[in-house]
Design an enzyme around this catalytic site. Structure first.
Site, PDB file in Angstrom:
ATOM      1  N   HIS A  64       0.843  -1.210   0.000  1.00 38.67           N
ATOM      2  CA  HIS A  64       0.000   0.000   0.000  1.00 38.67           C
ATOM      3  C   HIS A  64       0.879   1.262   0.000  1.00 38.67           C
ATOM      4  CE1 HIS A  64      -3.079  -2.759   2.133  1.00 38.67           C
ATOM      5  NE2 HIS A  64      -3.502  -2.579   0.903  1.00 38.67           N
ATOM      6  N   LYS A  68     -20.549  -2.287  12.545  1.00 37.60           N
ATOM      7  CA  LYS A  68     -20.354  -3.680  12.137  1.00 37.60           C
ATOM      8  C   LYS A  68     -18.911  -3.950  11.722  1.00 37.60           C
ATOM      9  CE  LYS A  68     -22.530  -2.593   7.738  1.00 37.60           C
ATOM     10  NZ  LYS A  68     -23.526  -2.898   6.759  1.00 37.60           N
ATOM     11  N   ARG A 110      -2.487  -6.361  -8.347  1.00 39.58           N
ATOM     12  CA  ARG A 110      -1.424  -7.368  -8.219  1.00 39.58           C
ATOM     13  C   ARG A 110      -1.528  -8.465  -9.257  1.00 39.58           C
ATOM     14  NH1 ARG A 110      -2.872  -8.184  -2.059  1.00 39.58           N
ATOM     15  NH2 ARG A 110      -4.820  -7.621  -3.104  1.00 39.58           N
ATOM     16  N   SER A 163      -2.952  -8.075   2.925  1.00 41.95           N
ATOM     17  CA  SER A 163      -3.358  -7.848   4.319  1.00 41.95           C
ATOM     18  C   SER A 163      -3.849  -9.151   4.945  1.00 41.95           C
ATOM     19  CB  SER A 163      -4.453  -6.791   4.385  1.00 41.95           C
ATOM     20  OG  SER A 163      -3.979  -5.566   3.895  1.00 41.95           O
TER      21      SER A 163
HETATM   22  P1  ADP Z   1     -10.084  -3.619  -0.083  1.00 40.19           P
HETATM   23  O1  ADP Z   1     -10.608  -4.044   1.242  1.00 40.19           O
HETATM   24  O2  ADP Z   1     -10.852  -2.500  -0.706  1.00 40.19           O
HETATM   25  O3  ADP Z   1      -9.766  -4.720  -1.058  1.00 40.19           O
HETATM   26  P2  ADP Z   1      -7.282  -3.401   0.686  1.00 40.19           P
HETATM   27  O4  ADP Z   1      -6.941  -2.656   1.920  1.00 40.19           O
HETATM   28  O5  ADP Z   1      -7.123  -4.879   0.730  1.00 40.19           O
HETATM   29  O6  ADP Z   1      -8.727  -2.917   0.275  1.00 40.19           O
HETATM   30  O7  ADP Z   1      -6.444  -2.853  -0.548  1.00 40.19           O
HETATM   31  C1  ADP Z   1      -6.576  -1.536  -1.018  1.00 40.19           C
HETATM   32  C2  ADP Z   1      -6.002  -1.428  -2.419  1.00 40.19           C
HETATM   33  O8  ADP Z   1      -4.620  -1.752  -2.410  1.00 40.19           O
HETATM   34  C3  ADP Z   1      -6.632  -2.391  -3.435  1.00 40.19           C
HETATM   35  O9  ADP Z   1      -6.703  -1.726  -4.691  1.00 40.19           O
HETATM   36  C4  ADP Z   1      -5.638  -3.521  -3.519  1.00 40.19           C
HETATM   37  O10 ADP Z   1      -5.694  -4.184  -4.776  1.00 40.19           O
HETATM   38  C5  ADP Z   1      -4.338  -2.764  -3.363  1.00 40.19           C
HETATM   39  N1  ADP Z   1      -3.239  -3.578  -2.856  1.00 40.19           N
HETATM   40  C6  ADP Z   1      -3.254  -4.427  -1.798  1.00 40.19           C
HETATM   41  N2  ADP Z   1      -2.058  -5.016  -1.609  1.00 40.19           N
HETATM   42  C7  ADP Z   1      -1.242  -4.525  -2.603  1.00 40.19           C
HETATM   43  C8  ADP Z   1       0.122  -4.762  -2.978  1.00 40.19           C
HETATM   44  N3  ADP Z   1       0.891  -5.626  -2.298  1.00 40.19           N
HETATM   45  N4  ADP Z   1       0.613  -4.101  -4.054  1.00 40.19           N
HETATM   46  C9  ADP Z   1      -0.190  -3.256  -4.742  1.00 40.19           C
HETATM   47  N5  ADP Z   1      -1.477  -2.990  -4.457  1.00 40.19           N
HETATM   48  C10 ADP Z   1      -2.004  -3.619  -3.393  1.00 40.19           C
END
Ligand code: ADP
Length: 151
Positions: free
Chosen positions: A18, A42, A92, A130
């Site tokens: 991120h 929630k 990704r 995550s």
């Molecule tokens: P959500 O709950 O909306 O999926 P996330 O917090 O998991 O949100 O991710 C937010 C954004 O960051 C999404 O667009 C996701 O694809 C991107 N993202 C997550 N991990 C990575 C990574 N390792 N490299 C690039 N983008 C990522």
């Protein structure tokens, strides 16, 4: 007009993947707002939202053009309120693409002024997610190399 991008997500937790998207986003946008979607009624988060907000702020303390907010409404609506003309998201793999494609179509339907912009992950962060970090942390593994701050 300033080019303001909203980077929305759960960020449970915010990872080095991120961080990379936010910093690269600054090459394209004047301001990036990291927006944690969070509904106190929630919530089934693993990491406390207040803790995550302060860790992300700490991570970007040298960057006045990066801010961190939480929200509990339509992302398209929140973007409008903050004069953000762009949604920043990371990709990704094809699974991300399928998911992001449908979200982007809905957001476009909700707010025609809003453009979704996607950055392809940097290869060294491509396998960071995550959900994987939560799993490793739950069972006592060391996740610190995957995070841009100390937990
Ligand atoms: P959500 O709950 O909306 O999926 P996330 O917090 O998991 O949100 O991710 C937010 C954004 O960051 C999404 O667009 C996701 O694809 C991107 N993202 C997550 N991990 C990575 C990574 N390792 N490299 C690039 N983008 C990522």
């Amino acid at each position: 007009m300033k080019r303001i991008a909203l980077f929305p997500g759960s960020f449970d937790p915010f990872t080095k993947g991120h961080e990379d998207i936010v910093l690269r986003g600054l090459k394209v946008f004047d301001e990036v707002i990291v927006a944690i979607g969070y509904n106190s009624g929630k919530s089934n988060r693993y990491f406390e939202v207040d803790m995550m907000v302060s860790r992300i702020r700490e991570t970007f303390k040298a960057y006045p053009q990066i801010s961190v907010l939480t929200y509990a409404e339509l992302t398209a609506e929140f973007a409008r309120k903050h004069d953000a003309g762009f949604l920043l998201r990371g990709l990704r793999n094809t699974t991300d693409f399928e998911y992001e494609n449908s979200i982007a179509q809905v957001n476009r339907y909700l707010n025609l002024e809003l453009e979704s912009v996607f950055l392809i992950t940097s290869p060294q962060f491509a396998s960071i997610s995550s959900s994987l970090i939560r799993e490793v942390h739950r069972y006592g593994g060391d996740v610190s190399p995957l995070l841009p701050y100390k937990l």
